[in-house]
Structures are given as structure tokens and as C-alpha cells.
Motif scaffolding. Structure first.
Motif, mmCIF file in Angstrom:
data_model
loop_
_atom_site.group_PDB
_atom_site.id
_atom_site.type_symbol
_atom_site.label_atom_id
_atom_site.label_comp_id
_atom_site.label_asym_id
_atom_site.label_seq_id
_atom_site.Cartn_x
_atom_site.Cartn_y
_atom_site.Cartn_z
ATOM 1 N N GLY A 1 0.795 -1.212 0.000
ATOM 2 C CA GLY A 1 0.000 0.000 0.000
ATOM 3 C C GLY A 1 0.829 1.264 0.000
ATOM 4 N N ASN B 1 -4.922 5.025 -14.878
ATOM 5 C CA ASN B 1 -5.435 3.854 -14.163
ATOM 6 C C ASN B 1 -4.964 3.807 -12.710
ATOM 7 O OD1 ASN B 1 -6.874 2.741 -16.406
ATOM 8 N ND2 ASN B 1 -4.912 2.027 -17.245
ATOM 9 N N GLY B 2 -4.888 4.983 -12.098
ATOM 10 C CA GLY B 2 -4.536 5.078 -10.692
ATOM 11 C C GLY B 2 -3.055 5.124 -10.385
ATOM 12 N N ASN B 3 -2.207 4.999 -11.407
ATOM 13 C CA ASN B 3 -0.756 5.048 -11.191
ATOM 14 C C ASN B 3 -0.344 6.497 -10.928
ATOM 15 O OD1 ASN B 3 2.133 5.339 -11.827
ATOM 16 N ND2 ASN B 3 2.011 3.202 -12.455
ATOM 17 N N GLY C 1 3.751 0.423 -3.129
ATOM 18 C CA GLY C 1 3.364 -0.295 -4.345
ATOM 19 C C GLY C 1 4.237 -1.491 -4.651
ATOM 20 N N ILE D 1 -0.717 2.638 -3.445
ATOM 21 C CA ILE D 1 -1.858 1.981 -4.066
ATOM 22 C C ILE D 1 -3.123 2.600 -3.468
ATOM 23 C CG2 ILE D 1 -3.066 -0.196 -4.444
ATOM 24 C CD1 ILE D 1 -0.344 0.007 -5.815
ATOM 25 N N ALA D 2 -3.844 3.356 -4.279
ATOM 26 C CA ALA D 2 -5.031 4.074 -3.796
ATOM 27 C C ALA D 2 -6.255 3.175 -3.910
ATOM 28 C CB ALA D 2 -5.220 5.359 -4.591
ATOM 29 N N ASP D 3 -6.470 2.345 -2.879
ATOM 30 C CA ASP D 3 -7.560 1.369 -2.952
ATOM 31 C C ASP D 3 -8.685 1.646 -1.957
ATOM 32 O OD1 ASP D 3 -6.169 0.733 -0.689
ATOM 33 O OD2 ASP D 3 -5.762 -1.344 -1.235
ATOM 34 N N ASN D 4 -8.734 2.858 -1.440
ATOM 35 C CA ASN D 4 -9.893 3.272 -0.648
ATOM 36 C C ASN D 4 -10.085 4.777 -0.818
ATOM 37 O OD1 ASN D 4 -8.229 4.698 1.242
ATOM 38 N ND2 ASN D 4 -7.917 2.827 2.419
ATOM 39 N N THR E 1 2.896 -7.811 -4.353
ATOM 40 C CA THR E 1 2.769 -8.826 -3.312
ATOM 41 C C THR E 1 3.477 -10.128 -3.661
ATOM 42 O OG1 THR E 1 0.623 -9.498 -4.232
ATOM 43 C CG2 THR E 1 0.607 -7.879 -2.439
ATOM 44 N N ARG F 1 -7.440 7.499 -2.323
ATOM 45 C CA ARG F 1 -7.711 8.129 -3.626
ATOM 46 C C ARG F 1 -7.641 9.646 -3.497
ATOM 47 N NH1 ARG F 1 -11.141 3.578 -4.101
ATOM 48 N NH2 ARG F 1 -12.919 4.664 -3.151
ATOM 49 N N GLU G 1 -7.301 9.024 -13.600
ATOM 50 C CA GLU G 1 -8.164 8.106 -14.345
ATOM 51 C C GLU G 1 -7.479 7.621 -15.611
ATOM 52 O OE1 GLU G 1 -11.797 10.183 -15.026
ATOM 53 O OE2 GLU G 1 -12.268 10.370 -12.888
#
Length: 293
Positions: free
Chosen positions: A83, A256-258, A86, A223-226, A89, A230, A253
Motif C-alpha cells: 500500500g 489507471n490510478g498510477n 506499491g 496503491i489508492a484502494d480506498n 505482493t 484516492r 483516471e
């Protein structure tokens, strides 16, 4: 047999022989002293971070191995890397004696289990880096894995709170954090555990610096996953690229969030140019942005 420093008591009244306010101060003072002990390991920490970064860059795996409280410190570090920075995993692995406890129960005997070492080491290659932790420096589980990993040519980073111990003697990079005696003898979740967590924080953050995942003090590879992340990602793009929030959102956008790619898009590059610039400069934003000025 001499007791390890982590098993000794400090030279002052026991915490159960004083009032709660005094006991609390004693515990805080011990924590501060434990963190202060990290200064003596700063050079090793710096070298360890470079090895970790090289491992990720080369496609290798960071493998953490520990038991008990040290295992919990390792768990916290490895779980924060995807998170925050980046890190993929599939380049991270944790081996905690007895497995990660889901119910708060950590059976003590699992730290003596060396039978797993062969099975764990079978998946370790010379391209990998093992980070083994043990407050005493002699816990059988991480020591056995460190021995096997070293034999297979992997880089071994050992973190312990007692000098001249088996784990540190095996390690390519020995991070000895010689913390004072615990206020609760043997309870290494206190001073030694705190020091290990701070050392791991330093190592993994320095690794992030080497990988180019930090720019202007910001997590540019998060990693913007919430919703919170974001919003943070948009703020990072907005601040670094010097654009409006709407343009930052649009760039994210498109990317793709990078976050790194979004910063470069918001700064005037198209997605292909942004990706190519990052590839040329090995993920470091600074030279990519300088090239775009």
C-alpha cells in the motif's frame, strides 16, 4: 549461563514495586532508550535498505522470518509495503513461526520448530533477500531459515537485540540494536520490539527512496484502494504537477490510478511518454519532470 541483555532487569526498582505513574514513566523512558540504541546500527540499516531495493529491482523476493513479538513486527512491515510503496505482493513473503495468529494465541513452542526450515528454504533463491528477526539473536526458527537461505546464496539481513549471537553471525548484514534491559524481563514486545519496528520502518522507507517511490516527501507509488487514499493520490498529483483538482483526477483516471504516471500526464506528457520516461529513469520522478521542463 549468562542471560541475554533482553532477559536482564534494569538497575532500578521493579515496575511492580512503584506506583502506576512511576511505572508508566519507567516504561516510557525504556522505550525512548531502546529507540536511541538504533543509532549504533544506522550504518547496517542503510546497507540493508540498499540490498532490499536491489532485490526488488532485480525481481527477487523479500522474505521475512521471525517468531513471537519479532514476527508481529515483521508482519506489520511486510503488510505495509504494497500500500505504501506499491511493492508487488508476489515479491513479498512472511514466515512466522506457527503462522499468523488469528485469535491472539501464539504457541510458544513454535519458535523452536526448525523442521519447517528445509521446506521454506526450498523456495529461496540467490536472487532473494531474507530478513530474519530475533530479539535474543538465537531463536531456532529464524536462525535455521537464515542458515538455509545463506547456503542457497540469498542475501541475509539479521536483526537482533543482543550482540555476537547466532543470527547476527550468519547474516551478511548484521543489524544489532543493543537495547537496554527490559523493564519487564524477557518481554521483548516492549523495548526490543519497539526498536525492531523502528529499524524495519527505516529500512523499508529507505528502500522506497532507492526505488524512487518517494518524491518531495510524498508516497508517489502508493496503491489508492480506498476513498482516503484516492483523495491522497489526487492531492499528490495536484501538488507536484501544480494543477487543479479536476485535472489531477482526470490524470489519475487516464493513468489507471498510477500516481507517478498521473503526475507526468498532468505535467504535459501523454501516457506512453510517461511510461517510457519512468522506464528510462528507473521509476524516479525527478529526472522525468526535469526532462519535461
Amino acid at each position: 549461563m549468562l542471560l541475554r541483555q533482553t532477559e536482564n532487569l534494569p538497575d532500578h526498582p521493579a515496575i511492580d514495586a512503584v506506583g502506576p505513574d512511576v511505572a508508566a514513566k519507567m516504561m516510557l523512558d525504556a522505550q525512548v532508550a531502546a529507540v536511541g540504541a538504533i543509532a549504533g546500527a544506522s550504518d547496517a540499516i542503510t546497507r540493508a535498505a540498499q540490498v532490499m531495493a536491489d532485490t526488488i529491482t532485480s525481481g527477487g523476493t523479500l522474505i521475512y522470518a521471525a517468531a513471537g513479538s519479532s514476527g508481529l513486527m515483521a508482519l506489520a512491515d511486510v503488510c505495509e509495503l504494497p500500500g505504501t510503496f506499491g511493492i508487488p505482493t508476489d515479491q513479498l513473503r512472511l514466515h512466522m513461526a506457527g503462522g499468523v495468529p488469528a485469535d491472539g494465541h501464539m504457541p510458544g513452542q513454535t519458535e523452536d520448530d526448525t523442521d519447517q526450515a528445509d521446506a521454506i528454504a526450498a523456495d529461496i533463491t540467490q536472487n532473494d533477500c531474507l530478513i530474519a528477526l530475533s530479539a535474543s539473536g538465537s531463536t531456532p526458527f529464524p536462525v535455521a531459515i537464515a542458515e538455509k537461505a545463506a547456503a542457497r546464496g540469498a542475501s541475509v539481513i539479521g536483526i537482533a537485540n543482543n550482540p555476537d549471537t547466532p543470527l547476527l553471525n550468519i547474516a551478511d548484514i548484521a543489524v544489532c540494536i543493543h537495547t537496554p534491559p527490559e523493564v519487564l524481563a524477557g518481554s521483548t514486545r516492549l523495548g526490543a520490539g519497539t526498536a525492531q519496528k523502528v529499524a524495519l520502518n527505516m529500512m523499508s522507507t529507505l528502500m522506497g527512496l532507492h526505488l524512487g517511490h518517494v518524491y518531495q516527501g510524498r508516497m508517489v507509488n502508493l496503491i489508492a484502494d480506498n476513498a482516503k487514499l484516492r483523495e491522497r493520490a489526487a492531492g499528490i498529483v495536484r501538488t507536484i504537477a501544480g494543477v487543479t483538482d479536476q485535472k489531477a483526477q482526470t490524470a489519475l483516471e487516464t493513468a489507471n490510478g498510477n500516481v507517478k504516471v498521473a503526475i507526468l500526464i498532468a505535467s504535459g506528457l501523454d501516457p506512453v511518454q510517461a511510461q517510457q520516461a519512468l522506464k528510462v529513469h528507473k521509476g524516479h520522478l525527478g529526472p522525468c519532470l526535469a526532462r519535461n521542463d
